[in-house]
Design an enzyme around this catalytic site. Structure first.
Site, mmCIF file in Angstrom:
data_model
loop_
_atom_site.group_PDB
_atom_site.id
_atom_site.type_symbol
_atom_site.label_atom_id
_atom_site.label_comp_id
_atom_site.label_asym_id
_atom_site.label_seq_id
_atom_site.Cartn_x
_atom_site.Cartn_y
_atom_site.Cartn_z
ATOM 1 N N TYR A 110 0.799 -1.253 -0.027
ATOM 2 C CA TYR A 110 -0.043 -0.040 -0.044
ATOM 3 C C TYR A 110 0.949 1.292 -0.107
ATOM 4 C CZ TYR A 110 -3.587 3.265 2.052
ATOM 5 O OH TYR A 110 -4.326 4.225 2.137
ATOM 6 N N LYS A 131 1.163 4.460 -2.448
ATOM 7 C CA LYS A 131 0.755 5.848 -2.093
ATOM 8 C C LYS A 131 1.806 6.760 -2.237
ATOM 9 C CE LYS A 131 -3.629 5.218 -1.357
ATOM 10 N NZ LYS A 131 -4.752 5.743 -2.061
HETATM 11 P P1 NAP Z 1 -13.216 2.705 1.946
HETATM 12 O O1 NAP Z 1 -14.062 3.152 3.090
HETATM 13 O O2 NAP Z 1 -12.535 1.226 1.939
HETATM 14 O O3 NAP Z 1 -13.917 3.052 0.475
HETATM 15 C C1 NAP Z 1 -13.298 2.675 -0.506
HETATM 16 C C2 NAP Z 1 -14.081 2.851 -1.800
HETATM 17 O O4 NAP Z 1 -13.428 2.586 -3.074
HETATM 18 C C3 NAP Z 1 -15.336 2.450 -2.069
HETATM 19 O O5 NAP Z 1 -16.102 3.260 -2.654
HETATM 20 C C4 NAP Z 1 -15.247 1.440 -2.818
HETATM 21 O O6 NAP Z 1 -16.460 0.925 -3.758
HETATM 22 C C5 NAP Z 1 -14.139 2.042 -4.009
HETATM 23 N N1 NAP Z 1 -13.322 1.136 -4.734
HETATM 24 C C6 NAP Z 1 -12.492 -0.220 -4.268
HETATM 25 N N2 NAP Z 1 -12.146 -0.890 -5.455
HETATM 26 C C7 NAP Z 1 -12.573 -0.068 -6.461
HETATM 27 C C8 NAP Z 1 -12.387 -0.261 -7.772
HETATM 28 N N3 NAP Z 1 -11.524 -1.279 -8.258
HETATM 29 N N4 NAP Z 1 -12.984 0.842 -8.499
HETATM 30 C C9 NAP Z 1 -13.557 1.626 -8.059
HETATM 31 N N5 NAP Z 1 -13.804 1.884 -6.833
HETATM 32 C C10 NAP Z 1 -13.230 1.010 -5.927
HETATM 33 O O7 NAP Z 1 -11.856 3.542 1.755
HETATM 34 P P2 NAP Z 1 -11.736 5.186 2.358
HETATM 35 O O8 NAP Z 1 -10.830 4.822 3.840
HETATM 36 O O9 NAP Z 1 -12.597 6.040 2.081
HETATM 37 O O10 NAP Z 1 -10.235 5.351 1.376
HETATM 38 C C11 NAP Z 1 -10.347 6.337 0.372
HETATM 39 C C12 NAP Z 1 -9.122 6.734 -0.137
HETATM 40 O O11 NAP Z 1 -8.313 7.450 0.846
HETATM 41 C C13 NAP Z 1 -8.239 5.535 -0.564
HETATM 42 O O12 NAP Z 1 -7.343 5.813 -1.737
HETATM 43 C C14 NAP Z 1 -7.375 5.197 0.677
HETATM 44 O O13 NAP Z 1 -6.122 4.694 0.275
HETATM 45 C C15 NAP Z 1 -7.261 6.740 1.090
HETATM 46 N N6 NAP Z 1 -6.655 6.723 2.547
HETATM 47 C C16 NAP Z 1 -7.591 6.525 3.416
HETATM 48 C C17 NAP Z 1 -7.127 6.604 4.937
HETATM 49 C C18 NAP Z 1 -8.076 6.031 5.923
HETATM 50 O O14 NAP Z 1 -7.501 6.208 7.241
HETATM 51 N N7 NAP Z 1 -9.320 6.070 5.726
HETATM 52 C C19 NAP Z 1 -5.870 7.144 5.124
HETATM 53 C C20 NAP Z 1 -5.029 7.324 4.035
HETATM 54 C C21 NAP Z 1 -5.489 7.405 2.744
HETATM 55 P P3 NAP Z 1 -17.475 -0.046 -3.202
HETATM 56 O O15 NAP Z 1 -18.073 0.483 -2.185
HETATM 57 O O16 NAP Z 1 -18.346 -0.189 -4.533
HETATM 58 O O17 NAP Z 1 -16.672 -1.395 -2.858
#
Ligand code: NAP
Length: 248
Positions: A155, A159
């Protein structure tokens, strides 16, 4: 920050940070294309929230790692709303495990969605933006990609890669009125943390000077800033939204 007359595509907008970004841009007047992979009901709920916030939304299923799906998302924006001004590459996954236990499949699955997906949707979105000679691209990185995190070599590599991608693209398209920036969240309360142990979550909280995990809305505000006219003279930057976890 207002986005009246603007059209935004947010990948992975069915849940978590992507949903908050879609709603934030919609509440500022942007018409929003809500992409999701599997969870149609959740994506429809995001679209409903955008409409409740006073704007328009359309939902499109598609895997960001699929070239045809990436093209279809951009076509949906142009076909549905006539233009594309803002792309937020938010879709992302984790497959956390220590490197000796990490399979090639764990490595490649994360690369496919986080990096290949960002590349494919960006490439498709650039065509209308280049024609318009304006655009805003905001990529979701992570502080894992900046400081490293045991158990996240796959990951973190994606990133960190997104930061290199952001800066290179920012230089390529600056002369066309397109800015490219990244937001690097820390620990934000979403489903992505579902498989993480309580002990690891507690350890993460102890590393946060502001003392608590962030909310998806905290990240959405930073994305909205980069997407707004207020950030017209900012490109190639990475903004941490992490409660002070990483100060660099
Ligand atoms: P999340 O709650 O797991 O949601 C992931 C989203 O991505 C969902 O809408 C999912 O759709 C979609 N997705 C997954 N695979 C996909 C694909 N192949 N094509 C299109 N959509 C896809 O994640 P999140 O925490 O909101 O994270 C969003 C972003 O922020 C990510 O890039 C993550 O790496 C980054 N981030 C998050 C955190 C954190 O602490 N949460 C920290 C650093 C960075 P479905 O609902 O249809 O599965």
């Amino acid at each position: 920050m207002r986005f009246d007359g603007k059209v935004a595509l947010v990948t992975g907008a069915s849940r978590g940070i992507g949903r908050a970004i879609a709603v934030r841009l919609g509440s500022g007047g942007a018409r929003v294309v809500v992409n999701f992979a599997r969870n149609q009901a959740a994506a429809e709920e995001t679209a409903h929230l955008v409409r409740q916030a006073g704007s328009e939304a359309l939902v499109i299923q598609g895997d960001v790692a699929d070239p045809e799906a990436a093209e279809a998302m951009v076509k949906a924006a142009i076909g549905g709303f006539g233009r594309l001004d803002i792309l937020v590459n938010n879709a992302g996954i984790t497959r956390d495990t220590l490197i000796l236990r990490m399979t090639l499949e764990d490595w490649e699955a994360v690369q496919q969605i986080n990096l290949r997906g960002t590349f494919l949707v960006t490439k498709a979105a650039l065509r209308p933006m280049l024609r318009q000679r304006s655009g805003r691209i905001v990529n979701l990185s992570s502080i894992s990609g900046r400081m490293g995190n045991a158990g996240q070599a796959n990951y973190a590599a994606t990133k960190a890669g997104i930061i290199g991608f952001t800066r290179s693209l920012a230089r390529e398209v600056a002369s066309r009125g397109i800015t490219v920036n990244a937001v690097a969240p820390g620990y934000i309360l979403t489903d992505i943390w579902n498989d993480v142990s309580e002990e690891a979550k507690q350890k993460a909280i102890e590393m946060i000077p502001l003392g608590a995990p962030g909310r998806p809305e905290d990240v959405a505000e930073a994305v909205a800033f980069f997407a707004s006219d207020a950030a017209a003279y900012i490109t190639g930057q990475v903004l941490n939204v992490d409660g002070g976890m990483l100060m660099s």
